[in-house]
Design an enzyme around this catalytic site. Structure first.
Site, PDB file in Angstrom:
ATOM      1  CD  GLU A   1      -1.607  33.076  17.462  1.00  0.00           C
ATOM      2  OE1 GLU A   1      -2.193  33.106  16.351  1.00  0.00           O
ATOM      3  OE2 GLU A   1      -0.514  32.533  17.632  1.00  0.00           O
TER       4      GLU A   1
ATOM      5  CB  CYS B   1       4.694  31.814  17.011  1.00  0.00           C
ATOM      6  SG  CYS B   1       5.595  33.386  16.962  1.00  0.00           S
TER       7      CYS B   1
END
Length: 248
Positions: free
Chosen positions: A103, A2
């Protein structure tokens, strides 16, 4: 992993979610990047307290910052044993409020398609985090934090193999060590969230530049063709730019 996330709600929503008042606040953030200031919730004097810290953990024992990698994520499977994280894992766990994260999916042609993963039910969620306090040789103190990651659940696996650990509201005090057991058993929370927790939304390349920090980067993009799921070995994530905004 992340490496970018968002927290774009009025401060009253965060105060209500974590049962806190008088949050030190900044404007809604749509593209938070490592080394920037982030809001965390941690245990202080037996209650939840907000704090602004630097994203990218500096262990308290660090002597040479130039030799330290940017620790903006920590693998939940090994954090309790790794020297960089084990002290914080035992004594300095925190919650990191968010309204979604980003992402990148690598396609067969090598191009990376960004996705915004927003909570399917909307609102504020909490990533599991660790924080630490570091002081330089002049006594200047910096508080920093990292986000714990876990294996991706089914909806995210075609995009990336890792994702943040999500702490459910009824587990906040357990993770922070404010429950009767003082956090005993918190490790059992380090699992992928249930399928359906997030809605993946393809977005445009604007998110690739951390300076683009507005709601427009979360708009759904038209994707010509979906890339097939990739093996773990083929997957990759974007690296944060070296010129990102610095808090310290």
């Amino acid at each position: 992993m992340c490496g970018r996330y968002a927290l774009a709600v009025p401060k009253e929503d965060v105060e209500a979610e974590f049962s806190m008042i008088r949050i030190e606040w900044f404007p809604p953030r749509y593209n938070i990047a490592p080394t920037q200031p982030i809001l965390v919730v941690r245990a202080e004097r037996g209650e939840r307290r907000p704090a602004l810290v630097r994203w990218g953990l500096i262990p308290s024992w660090t002597k040479d910052l130039s030799a330290l990698p940017l620790l903006f994520n920590a693998r939940s499977e090994t954090a309790a044993e790794k020297p960089a994280f084990r002290g914080a894992f035992r004594h300095r766990r925190c919650l990191i409020p968010a309204t979604g994260f980003y992402e990148w999916q690598k396609g067969a042609d090598g191009r990376k398609q960004p996705f915004y993963l927003q909570p399917a039910k909307g609102g504020v969620i909490a990533f599991a985090g660790l924080w630490d306090e570091w002081a330089d040789d002049k006594g200047n103190v910096i508080d920093t934090a990292t986000i714990l990651t876990t294996a991706a659940n089914r909806e995210l696996a075609p995009i990336h193999e890792r994702m943040p650990v999500v702490v459910q509201p009824d587990q906040y005090d357990l993770w922070l060590g404010l429950d009767a057991g003082r956090g005993e058993g918190a490790s059992r929370l380090l699992l992928p969230p249930p399928d359906g927790t997030f809605e993946p939304i393809p977005v445009g390349p604007g998110v690739n530049n951390f300076r683009n920090d507005n709601a427009a980067i979360q708009l759904r993009a038209v994707v010509e063709s979906a890339a097939p799921p990739r093996s773990v070995a083929e997957k990759a994530k974007p690296k944060p730019g070296d010129d990102q905004l610095k808090l310290f």
